[in-house]
Design a protein around this motif. Structure first.
Motif, PDB file in Angstrom:
ATOM      1  N   ARG A 109       0.818  -1.220   0.000  1.00 46.80           N
ATOM      2  CA  ARG A 109       0.000   0.000   0.000  1.00 46.80           C
ATOM      3  C   ARG A 109       0.844   1.259   0.000  1.00 46.80           C
ATOM      4  O   ARG A 109       0.670   2.146  -0.827  1.00 46.80           O
ATOM      5  CB  ARG A 109      -0.909   0.026   1.231  1.00 46.80           C
ATOM      6  CG  ARG A 109      -2.221  -0.690   1.059  1.00 46.80           C
ATOM      7  CD  ARG A 109      -3.292  -0.106   1.999  1.00 46.80           C
ATOM      8  NE  ARG A 109      -2.846  -0.003   3.377  1.00 46.80           N
ATOM      9  CZ  ARG A 109      -2.890  -0.996   4.249  1.00 46.80           C
ATOM     10  NH1 ARG A 109      -3.353  -2.139   3.876  1.00 46.80           N
ATOM     11  NH2 ARG A 109      -2.468  -0.836   5.478  1.00 46.80           N
ATOM     12  N   TYR A 110       1.778   1.341   0.966  1.00 45.74           N
ATOM     13  CA  TYR A 110       2.619   2.531   1.063  1.00 45.74           C
ATOM     14  C   TYR A 110       3.503   2.727  -0.162  1.00 45.74           C
ATOM     15  O   TYR A 110       3.965   3.819  -0.441  1.00 45.74           O
ATOM     16  CB  TYR A 110       3.464   2.489   2.324  1.00 45.74           C
ATOM     17  CG  TYR A 110       2.685   2.826   3.575  1.00 45.74           C
ATOM     18  CD1 TYR A 110       2.263   4.147   3.803  1.00 45.74           C
ATOM     19  CD2 TYR A 110       2.358   1.849   4.504  1.00 45.74           C
ATOM     20  CE1 TYR A 110       1.526   4.462   4.937  1.00 45.74           C
ATOM     21  CE2 TYR A 110       1.618   2.154   5.654  1.00 45.74           C
ATOM     22  CZ  TYR A 110       1.206   3.469   5.860  1.00 45.74           C
ATOM     23  OH  TYR A 110       0.471   3.787   6.968  1.00 45.74           O
ATOM     24  N   ALA A 111       3.763   1.647  -0.869  1.00 43.47           N
ATOM     25  CA  ALA A 111       4.609   1.747  -2.065  1.00 43.47           C
ATOM     26  C   ALA A 111       3.778   2.247  -3.244  1.00 43.47           C
ATOM     27  O   ALA A 111       4.299   2.536  -4.310  1.00 43.47           O
ATOM     28  CB  ALA A 111       5.233   0.388  -2.375  1.00 43.47           C
ATOM     29  N   GLY A 112       2.468   2.317  -3.021  1.00 46.81           N
ATOM     30  CA  GLY A 112       1.604   2.796  -4.090  1.00 46.81           C
ATOM     31  C   GLY A 112       0.986   1.708  -4.940  1.00 46.81           C
ATOM     32  O   GLY A 112       0.445   1.967  -6.012  1.00 46.81           O
ATOM     33  N   PHE A 113       1.062   0.457  -4.475  1.00 46.76           N
ATOM     34  CA  PHE A 113       0.489  -0.659  -5.223  1.00 46.76           C
ATOM     35  C   PHE A 113      -0.388  -1.517  -4.297  1.00 46.76           C
ATOM     36  O   PHE A 113      -0.039  -2.645  -3.976  1.00 46.76           O
ATOM     37  CB  PHE A 113       1.595  -1.532  -5.807  1.00 46.76           C
ATOM     38  CG  PHE A 113       2.415  -0.857  -6.868  1.00 46.76           C
ATOM     39  CD1 PHE A 113       2.153  -1.078  -8.215  1.00 46.76           C
ATOM     40  CD2 PHE A 113       3.453   0.023  -6.515  1.00 46.76           C
ATOM     41  CE1 PHE A 113       2.910  -0.449  -9.207  1.00 46.76           C
ATOM     42  CE2 PHE A 113       4.208   0.650  -7.507  1.00 46.76           C
ATOM     43  CZ  PHE A 113       3.947   0.420  -8.849  1.00 46.76           C
ATOM     44  N   PRO A 114      -1.517  -0.967  -3.864  1.00 47.63           N
ATOM     45  CA  PRO A 114      -2.414  -1.691  -2.959  1.00 47.63           C
ATOM     46  C   PRO A 114      -2.881  -3.030  -3.524  1.00 47.63           C
ATOM     47  O   PRO A 114      -3.140  -3.153  -4.721  1.00 47.63           O
ATOM     48  CB  PRO A 114      -3.584  -0.709  -2.786  1.00 47.63           C
ATOM     49  CG  PRO A 114      -3.555   0.115  -4.033  1.00 47.63           C
ATOM     50  CD  PRO A 114      -2.090   0.300  -4.300  1.00 47.63           C
ATOM     51  N   GLY A 115      -2.939  -4.013  -2.665  1.00 47.19           N
ATOM     52  CA  GLY A 115      -3.411  -5.323  -3.102  1.00 47.19           C
ATOM     53  C   GLY A 115      -2.361  -6.248  -3.666  1.00 47.19           C
ATOM     54  O   GLY A 115      -2.672  -7.328  -4.159  1.00 47.19           O
ATOM     55  N   ARG A 116      -1.103  -5.838  -3.618  1.00 45.91           N
ATOM     56  CA  ARG A 116      -0.055  -6.691  -4.188  1.00 45.91           C
ATOM     57  C   ARG A 116       0.918  -7.217  -3.151  1.00 45.91           C
ATOM     58  O   ARG A 116       2.133  -7.234  -3.371  1.00 45.91           O
ATOM     59  CB  ARG A 116       0.689  -5.936  -5.278  1.00 45.91           C
ATOM     60  CG  ARG A 116      -0.274  -5.461  -6.339  1.00 45.91           C
ATOM     61  CD  ARG A 116       0.421  -5.105  -7.621  1.00 45.91           C
ATOM     62  NE  ARG A 116      -0.543  -4.554  -8.550  1.00 45.91           N
ATOM     63  CZ  ARG A 116      -0.231  -4.081  -9.736  1.00 45.91           C
ATOM     64  NH1 ARG A 116       1.019  -4.087 -10.131  1.00 45.91           N
ATOM     65  NH2 ARG A 116      -1.151  -3.609 -10.516  1.00 45.91           N
ATOM     66  N   ALA A 117       0.359  -7.643  -2.039  1.00 47.85           N
ATOM     67  CA  ALA A 117       1.183  -8.180  -0.956  1.00 47.85           C
ATOM     68  C   ALA A 117       2.040  -9.361  -1.434  1.00 47.85           C
ATOM     69  O   ALA A 117       3.216  -9.461  -1.099  1.00 47.85           O
ATOM     70  CB  ALA A 117       0.287  -8.630   0.193  1.00 47.85           C
ATOM     71  N   ARG A 118       1.443 -10.239  -2.234  1.00 45.04           N
ATOM     72  CA  ARG A 118       2.188 -11.420  -2.688  1.00 45.04           C
ATOM     73  C   ARG A 118       3.403 -11.020  -3.496  1.00 45.04           C
ATOM     74  O   ARG A 118       4.441 -11.661  -3.440  1.00 45.04           O
ATOM     75  CB  ARG A 118       1.295 -12.318  -3.536  1.00 45.04           C
ATOM     76  CG  ARG A 118       0.043 -12.750  -2.832  1.00 45.04           C
ATOM     77  CD  ARG A 118      -0.656 -13.849  -3.578  1.00 45.04           C
ATOM     78  NE  ARG A 118      -0.001 -15.110  -3.291  1.00 45.04           N
ATOM     79  CZ  ARG A 118      -0.611 -16.282  -3.323  1.00 45.04           C
ATOM     80  NH1 ARG A 118      -1.866 -16.335  -3.657  1.00 45.04           N
ATOM     81  NH2 ARG A 118       0.031 -17.375  -3.048  1.00 45.04           N
ATOM     82  N   GLN A 119       3.271  -9.967  -4.266  1.00 49.21           N
ATOM     83  CA  GLN A 119       4.390  -9.514  -5.095  1.00 49.21           C
ATOM     84  C   GLN A 119       5.505  -8.961  -4.225  1.00 49.21           C
ATOM     85  O   GLN A 119       6.675  -9.047  -4.574  1.00 49.21           O
ATOM     86  CB  GLN A 119       3.930  -8.472  -6.092  1.00 49.21           C
ATOM     87  CG  GLN A 119       2.830  -8.970  -7.006  1.00 49.21           C
ATOM     88  CD  GLN A 119       3.123 -10.358  -7.550  1.00 49.21           C
ATOM     89  OE1 GLN A 119       2.347 -11.282  -7.337  1.00 49.21           O
ATOM     90  NE2 GLN A 119       4.248 -10.532  -8.202  1.00 49.21           N
ATOM     91  N   VAL A 120       5.121  -8.384  -3.081  1.00 50.00           N
ATOM     92  CA  VAL A 120       6.135  -7.858  -2.172  1.00 50.00           C
ATOM     93  C   VAL A 120       6.993  -9.032  -1.713  1.00 50.00           C
ATOM     94  O   VAL A 120       8.217  -8.953  -1.669  1.00 50.00           O
ATOM     95  CB  VAL A 120       5.488  -7.181  -0.939  1.00 50.00           C
ATOM     96  CG1 VAL A 120       6.539  -6.853   0.113  1.00 50.00           C
ATOM     97  CG2 VAL A 120       4.766  -5.907  -1.363  1.00 50.00           C
ATOM     98  N   GLY A 121       6.317 -10.112  -1.371  1.00 50.24           N
ATOM     99  CA  GLY A 121       7.043 -11.300  -0.929  1.00 50.24           C
ATOM    100  C   GLY A 121       7.965 -11.809  -2.021  1.00 50.24           C
ATOM    101  O   GLY A 121       9.080 -12.247  -1.760  1.00 50.24           O
ATOM    102  N   PHE A 122       7.508 -11.734  -3.232  1.00 51.98           N
ATOM    103  CA  PHE A 122       8.315 -12.218  -4.354  1.00 51.98           C
ATOM    104  C   PHE A 122       9.567 -11.373  -4.529  1.00 51.98           C
ATOM    105  O   PHE A 122      10.659 -11.877  -4.766  1.00 51.98           O
ATOM    106  CB  PHE A 122       7.479 -12.177  -5.645  1.00 51.98           C
ATOM    107  CG  PHE A 122       7.923 -13.191  -6.651  1.00 51.98           C
ATOM    108  CD1 PHE A 122       7.303 -14.435  -6.709  1.00 51.98           C
ATOM    109  CD2 PHE A 122       8.984 -12.914  -7.504  1.00 51.98           C
ATOM    110  CE1 PHE A 122       7.743 -15.381  -7.629  1.00 51.98           C
ATOM    111  CE2 PHE A 122       9.414 -13.868  -8.423  1.00 51.98           C
ATOM    112  CZ  PHE A 122       8.785 -15.105  -8.482  1.00 51.98           C
TER     113      PHE A 122
END
Length: 115
Positions: free
Chosen positions: A32-45
């Motif tokens: 969210r703070y990175a400006g891409f809400p809803g992409r938690a899985r991608q953060v993990g990647f």
DNA sequence: ACGTTGACGTCAG
DNA sequence: TCTGACGCCAACG
């Protein structure tokens, strides 16, 4: 110009780099703070791509929304937990920490725990 | 090109 | 509190 994937990766790493020792953020918050809400899985990647040498990125400070470690299946769960405990983060018997106490929000830029 | 997988999150039961 | 289903979307085979 900026490819979404590259931009996303850059934003995520810059944000994670700013998390103070002893504090944590959830994958969802980072997204969210990175400006891409809803992409938690991608953060993990993205963070997964840092292993085994994480360099200057404190990847251990990113945990799941339940306050728990999500890296056991990747094989670094014990390491992440140890690193956080060493920084002062406390885990309850269920293996989860209190996000109200250890969670970090960029806007409330505070490095120390409110005691 | 396409189905599967995954360091997630949310909701229902 | 725990479990499973679903949504999500990029990476992988």
């Amino acid at each position: 110009m900026s490819e979404p994937t590259a931009e996303f990766r850059h934003r995520v790493l810059e944000l994670v780099r700013q998390i103070p020792p002893g504090r944590v953020m959830t994958y969802g918050q980072v997204a969210r703070y990175a400006g891409f809400p809803g992409r938690a899985r991608q953060v993990g990647f993205v963070l997964h791509s840092l292993l085994p040498a994480s360099g200057e990125i404190p990847w251990q400070r990113v945990i799941n929304a339940q306050g728990g470690i999500s890296t056991y299946r990747v094989g670094v769960g014990e390491l992440q937990r140890a690193l956080l405990v060493h920084e002062g983060v406390e885990f309850n018997p269920s293996g989860r920490c209190d996000l109200e106490r250890f969670g970090w929000r960029p806007e409330v830029d505070e490095g120390a725990l409110g005691l």
